[in-house]
Design an enzyme around this catalytic site. Structure first.
Site, PDB file in Angstrom:
ATOM      1  CG  ASP A   3     -23.134  12.949 -17.283  1.00 59.87           C
ATOM      2  OD1 ASP A   3     -21.995  13.283 -16.910  1.00 59.87           O
ATOM      3  OD2 ASP A   3     -23.382  12.613 -18.463  1.00 59.87           O
ATOM      4  CG  ASP A  41     -20.178  15.619 -21.335  1.00 56.85           C
ATOM      5  OD1 ASP A  41     -20.612  15.050 -22.357  1.00 56.85           O
ATOM      6  OD2 ASP A  41     -20.363  15.192 -20.183  1.00 56.85           O
ATOM      7  CB  SER A  42     -22.547  19.451 -25.956  1.00 56.92           C
ATOM      8  OG  SER A  42     -22.101  18.905 -27.178  1.00 56.92           O
ATOM      9  CB  SER A  43     -27.090  16.666 -25.850  1.00 55.66           C
ATOM     10  OG  SER A  43     -27.491  18.020 -25.803  1.00 55.66           O
ATOM     11  CG  ASP A  44     -26.593  14.050 -30.475  1.00 57.28           C
ATOM     12  OD1 ASP A  44     -25.425  13.750 -30.736  1.00 57.28           O
ATOM     13  OD2 ASP A  44     -27.398  13.260 -29.944  1.00 57.28           O
ATOM     14  CE1 TYR A 102     -23.866   7.979 -25.068  1.00 58.47           C
ATOM     15  CE2 TYR A 102     -21.847   8.946 -25.917  1.00 58.47           C
ATOM     16  CZ  TYR A 102     -22.800   8.840 -24.917  1.00 58.47           C
ATOM     17  OH  TYR A 102     -22.683   9.596 -23.774  1.00 58.47           O
ATOM     18  CG  ASP A 143     -25.614  30.486 -22.435  1.00 55.10           C
ATOM     19  OD1 ASP A 143     -24.495  30.818 -22.865  1.00 55.10           O
ATOM     20  OD2 ASP A 143     -26.504  30.050 -23.176  1.00 55.10           O
ATOM     21  N   GLY A 144     -23.252  28.421 -20.890  1.00 51.00           N
ATOM     22  CA  GLY A 144     -21.810  28.292 -21.023  1.00 51.00           C
ATOM     23  C   GLY A 144     -21.180  29.373 -21.870  1.00 51.00           C
ATOM     24  CE1 TYR A 156     -18.765  11.869 -25.179  1.00 51.22           C
ATOM     25  CE2 TYR A 156     -19.234  12.248 -22.854  1.00 51.22           C
ATOM     26  CZ  TYR A 156     -19.122  12.719 -24.146  1.00 51.22           C
ATOM     27  OH  TYR A 156     -19.367  14.049 -24.407  1.00 51.22           O
TER      28      TYR A 156
END
Length: 284
Positions: A92, A161-164, A229, A143-144, A67
């Site tokens: 991460d 690079d985000s989560s869902d 994933y 905050d982006g 990824y």
């Protein structure tokens, strides 16, 4: 911790109903609830250390490179001179590790809303944390979207690079976010964002690509294989103010290639070749 039963962690979510991926747990290393999310780190029997946010696997030591390398090197090798890079999310550290492999990059800013993710990586993911202390890296905790409102025409490449799209990452899948991304790009800039699995979320991907085509002259979708994933794969939306991103436009030097475990020029090109069901639906 309710995700661990009888020594096994199971990833169960309303975002992929009827599916579950499980790993045998050797040892729980860390568990904490921050202001934004629940995060868990455990040592698994077969995938090394595993980072979990709100019950969803974000990275494992065994396969994270599939990824991290693809979300980073596809856009960076598609840009003629990526000097200024922004990473939204990515606490991460994996994307940072990959970005600083590019000698052309002069600065990279990581914008992460939850400093706890960074600390968890520093403590438990040694192969991913290496980018945090690189001299080209600047860390911004916040905050982006708010960060980008203050930045116009600044970045050559922006990687999300985000989560869902549930919880704190929901806004990163909406039109307003992609409007901010576009405004923050320098001329010819490229956006690359995590964009779900075509096996599970094709309608979500279709909605995203549809409004992005109204904003950007070039919108494309690539994917990579990654066993931990959901669906065994994850995709990326590539939005470019310049040309296509379907092939590298700069030389991948032997020195840089030697640092890769997954990415190469042929994999870059192949990642855009979609199976017929996805190609027909997305019409890209």
């Amino acid at each position: 911790m309710d995700k661990i039963q009888n020594g096994w962690f199971s990833e169960i979510s309303e975002f992929w109903p009827g599916n579950s991926f499980s790993l045998e747990v050797e040892k729980v290393l860390h568990h904490e609830k921050s202001e934004y999310q629940d995060f868990l780190v455990f040592k698994s029997k077969s995938f090394g250390n595993v980072l979990v946010l709100d019950g969803v696997i974000q990275a494992t030591e065994r396969d994270e490179f599939a990824y991290q390398e693809m979300i980073t090197h596809i856009p960076l090798f598609s840009h003629p001179s990526p000097k200024r890079v922004l990473v939204v999310g990515g606490g991460d550290g994996g994307v940072l590790r990959e970005v600083v492999k590019h000698p052309l990059v002069e600065s990279v800013t990581l914008c992460e809303i939850d400093k706890g993710v960074i600390e968890a990586s520093r403590n438990f993911l040694p192969n991913m944390r290496v980018g945090f202390d690189h001299p080209k890296v600047t860390l911004f905790i916040g905050d982006g979207m708010e960060f980008m409102r203050q930045r116009k025409g600044e970045f050559d490449v922006i990687i999300t690079d985000s989560s869902d799209p549930i919880g704190p990452a929901q806004g990163l899948f909406e039109r307003a976010y992609y409007e901010l991304l576009k405004a923050a790009l320098a001329p010819g800039g490229i956006v690359c964002s995590q964009c779900e699995s075509m096996w599970l979320h094709l309608d979500t991907i279709k909605g995203l690509t549809t409004f992005c085509k109204e904003l950007y002259p070039n919108v494309e979708y690539a994917y990579t294989s990654i066993p931990s994933y959901p669906g065994g794969s994850i995709g990326f939306i590539l939005c470019s103010l310049g040309g296509s991103t379907k092939a590298p436009i700069r030389e991948i030097t032997p020195e840089v290639q030697s640092q890769m475990q997954y990415y190469n020029g042929e994999v870059h090109k192949a990642s855009f070749v979609l199976p017929q069901f996805a190609a027909k639906k997305l019409n890209l």
